[in-house]
Motif scaffolding. Structure first.
Motif, mmCIF file in Angstrom:
data_model
loop_
_atom_site.group_PDB
_atom_site.id
_atom_site.type_symbol
_atom_site.label_atom_id
_atom_site.label_comp_id
_atom_site.label_asym_id
_atom_site.label_seq_id
_atom_site.Cartn_x
_atom_site.Cartn_y
_atom_site.Cartn_z
ATOM 1 N N LYS A 42 -37.301 19.287 38.401
ATOM 2 C CA LYS A 42 -36.125 18.839 39.167
ATOM 3 C C LYS A 42 -35.971 17.314 39.153
ATOM 4 O O LYS A 42 -34.887 16.788 38.861
ATOM 5 N N SER A 43 -37.043 16.607 39.453
ATOM 6 C CA SER A 43 -36.967 15.140 39.475
ATOM 7 C C SER A 43 -36.731 14.582 38.076
ATOM 8 O O SER A 43 -35.992 13.606 37.902
ATOM 9 N N THR A 44 -37.358 15.197 37.091
ATOM 10 C CA THR A 44 -37.142 14.772 35.703
ATOM 11 C C THR A 44 -35.673 14.895 35.326
ATOM 12 O O THR A 44 -35.121 14.043 34.624
ATOM 13 N N LEU A 45 -35.030 15.940 35.795
ATOM 14 C CA LEU A 45 -33.608 16.141 35.499
ATOM 15 C C LEU A 45 -32.777 14.960 36.011
ATOM 16 O O LEU A 45 -31.957 14.397 35.280
ATOM 17 N N LEU A 46 -33.010 14.553 37.263
ATOM 18 C CA LEU A 46 -32.252 13.420 37.812
ATOM 19 C C LEU A 46 -32.587 12.127 37.088
ATOM 20 O O LEU A 46 -31.699 11.302 36.826
ATOM 21 N N ARG A 47 -33.852 11.920 36.779
ATOM 22 C CA ARG A 47 -34.258 10.695 36.071
ATOM 23 C C ARG A 47 -33.644 10.640 34.680
ATOM 24 O O ARG A 47 -33.332 9.559 34.174
ATOM 25 N N THR A 48 -33.442 11.786 34.077
ATOM 26 C CA THR A 48 -32.815 11.822 32.756
ATOM 27 C C THR A 48 -31.327 11.496 32.858
ATOM 28 O O THR A 48 -30.789 10.736 32.038
ATOM 29 N N VAL A 49 -30.659 12.032 33.866
ATOM 30 C CA VAL A 49 -29.235 11.745 34.049
ATOM 31 C C VAL A 49 -29.015 10.255 34.308
ATOM 32 O O VAL A 49 -28.083 9.649 33.765
ATOM 33 N N SER A 50 -29.876 9.641 35.106
ATOM 34 C CA SER A 50 -29.677 8.233 35.469
ATOM 35 C C SER A 50 -30.176 7.256 34.409
ATOM 36 O O SER A 50 -30.033 6.043 34.570
ATOM 37 N N GLY A 51 -30.778 7.764 33.330
ATOM 38 C CA GLY A 51 -31.192 6.898 32.231
ATOM 39 C C GLY A 51 -32.624 6.426 32.292
ATOM 40 O O GLY A 51 -33.071 5.692 31.408
ATOM 41 N N LEU A 52 -33.374 6.835 33.308
ATOM 42 C CA LEU A 52 -34.771 6.414 33.425
ATOM 43 C C LEU A 52 -35.665 7.117 32.411
ATOM 44 O O LEU A 52 -36.721 6.602 32.031
ATOM 45 N N VAL A 53 -35.249 8.311 31.996
ATOM 46 C CA VAL A 53 -35.990 9.091 30.998
ATOM 47 C C VAL A 53 -35.025 9.469 29.888
ATOM 48 O O VAL A 53 -33.884 9.863 30.164
ATOM 49 N N ARG A 54 -35.472 9.364 28.647
ATOM 50 C CA ARG A 54 -34.624 9.723 27.507
ATOM 51 C C ARG A 54 -34.953 11.134 27.022
ATOM 52 O O ARG A 54 -36.118 11.453 26.797
ATOM 53 N N PRO A 55 -33.948 11.965 26.847
ATOM 54 C CA PRO A 55 -34.208 13.310 26.310
ATOM 55 C C PRO A 55 -34.502 13.243 24.820
ATOM 56 O O PRO A 55 -34.031 12.336 24.119
ATOM 57 N N VAL A 56 -35.258 14.212 24.341
ATOM 58 C CA VAL A 56 -35.522 14.273 22.900
ATOM 59 C C VAL A 56 -34.400 15.000 22.181
ATOM 60 O O VAL A 56 -34.231 14.861 20.964
ATOM 61 N N SER A 57 -33.618 15.787 22.941
ATOM 62 C CA SER A 57 -32.456 16.452 22.349
ATOM 63 C C SER A 57 -31.490 16.836 23.453
ATOM 64 O O SER A 57 -31.820 16.800 24.644
ATOM 65 N N GLY A 58 -30.268 17.186 23.057
ATOM 66 C CA GLY A 58 -29.238 17.558 24.019
ATOM 67 C C GLY A 58 -28.319 16.397 24.347
ATOM 68 O O GLY A 58 -28.478 15.284 23.831
ATOM 69 N N SER A 59 -27.338 16.660 25.191
ATOM 70 C CA SER A 59 -26.349 15.628 25.537
ATOM 71 C C SER A 59 -26.023 15.678 27.024
ATOM 72 O O SER A 59 -26.129 16.720 27.673
ATOM 73 N N ILE A 60 -25.631 14.506 27.547
ATOM 74 C CA ILE A 60 -25.207 14.377 28.944
ATOM 75 C C ILE A 60 -23.875 13.635 28.943
ATOM 76 O O ILE A 60 -23.755 12.573 28.335
ATOM 77 N N THR A 61 -22.889 14.200 29.625
ATOM 78 C CA THR A 61 -21.587 13.540 29.711
ATOM 79 C C THR A 61 -21.186 13.376 31.167
ATOM 80 O O THR A 61 -21.473 14.222 32.010
ATOM 81 N N TYR A 62 -20.515 12.263 31.435
ATOM 82 C CA TYR A 62 -20.009 11.958 32.772
ATOM 83 C C TYR A 62 -18.527 11.658 32.647
ATOM 84 O O TYR A 62 -18.137 10.733 31.935
#
Length: 289
Positions: A42-62
């Motif tokens: 759960k926390s990783t998900l938020l950190r990924t959305v806010s840019g603190l963690v970079r995903p290895v694959s997939g996309s995020i749009t706002y």
């Protein structure tokens, strides 16, 4: 309409896969709860959305714009505010000083200032071209431009100060106890008051999306109810989009429009919050109540 969308997002910490092909959407003006046990991602998900963690694959749009590889400060200026677990307030500063820090990133103010600066530069260039026919004309043009830029800067500072004052008044209206303690250092606050301050600081930058990580953690039931009431108000009265990570599933489901349940980094349920709250078997299997 969709405010935030994750598509097949995978995050790794070394050999450990924290999120696995996570897909979810957060509707505009709605509260989306992200539930699950410790270690669910759960926390990783938020950190990924806010840019603190970079995903290895997939996309995020706002709002239709890709932010997958965006910098934290750029994502914040776009209108996403992250309130991390643990609150992260500066205890040596007063309540009011902590709130003022939250107002340093103002996306609308930055855009307006850039626009005014651009217009001033264009006028300066035009005056300079007109003034090339004679020294006195050019001198007058430069002096006029300088005075105009000074007036623009003064007006911009006054506008930003008014916006900060309005934002702080809104925070104090939502959390009256912060107004009462505005001159005190944050170290004197209770756990619930510190959480209110963390949320208030995020609101100072006038975001459109709030990313909240465990806001009820360690708080008394009365304080939890107060915070949930504020989140409901932000949605109903101001149209905020809220992505709410919570272990307190009962409280989260009571205010959420939609809920996503994570288990070991994977989405196992994505459904209407009221439907999940009413499914006894599902609640016992994944949420523990």
């Amino acid at each position: 309409m969709t405010a935030l969308e994750l598509r097949d997002v995978t995050v790794r910490y070394g050999a450990v896969r924290a999120l696995s092909d996570v897909t979810l959407t957060a509707a505009k003006g709605a509260i989306t709860a992200v539930l699950g046990a410790n270690g669910a991602g759960k926390s990783t998900l938020l950190r990924t959305v806010s840019g603190l963690v970079r995903p290895v694959s997939g996309s995020i749009t706002y709002n239709g714009r890709t932010i997958t590889a965006g910098r934290v400060e750029d994502i914040s200026r776009m209108g996403l505010a992250h309130v991390p677990e643990g609150r992260g307030i500066i205890t040596e500063l007063t309540v009011e000083e902590n709130l003022r820090l939250g107002g340093l990133i103002r996306r609308q103010g930055r855009k307006a200032t850039a626009s005014r600066a651009s217009r001033a530069a264009e006028r300066s260039e035009a005056m300079s071209r007109e003034g090339r026919g004679g020294g006195r004309t050019e001198e007058r043009a430069q002096r006029g431009t300088s005075e105009h830029v000074t007036r623009e800067a003064t007006a911009s500072r006054a506008s930003r100060a008014a916006e900060r004052s309005e934002a702080m008044s809104t925070v104090f209206e939502l959390f009256p106890v912060l107004y009462e303690r505005r001159r005190r250092t944050a170290t004197t606050l209770s756990g619930g008051e510190r959480q209110m301050l963390a949320i208030g600081r995020a609101l100072m930058c006038r975001p459109s999306v709030l990313l909240l990580d465990e806001p009820s953690l360690g708080l008394a039931p009365r304080v939890v109810a107060q915070i949930m009431t504020v989140l409901r108000r932000l949605r109903d009265e101001s149209g905020y989009t809220v992505l709410l990570v919570e272990q307190n599933a009962r409280s989260a489901l009571s205010i959420a429009d939609r809920a996503v349940v994570l288990n070991l980094g994977e989405v196992v349920i994505d459904d209407d919050a009221h439907r999940i709250a009413g499914d006894d078997q599902l609640r016992r299997a994944y949420l523990g109540f």
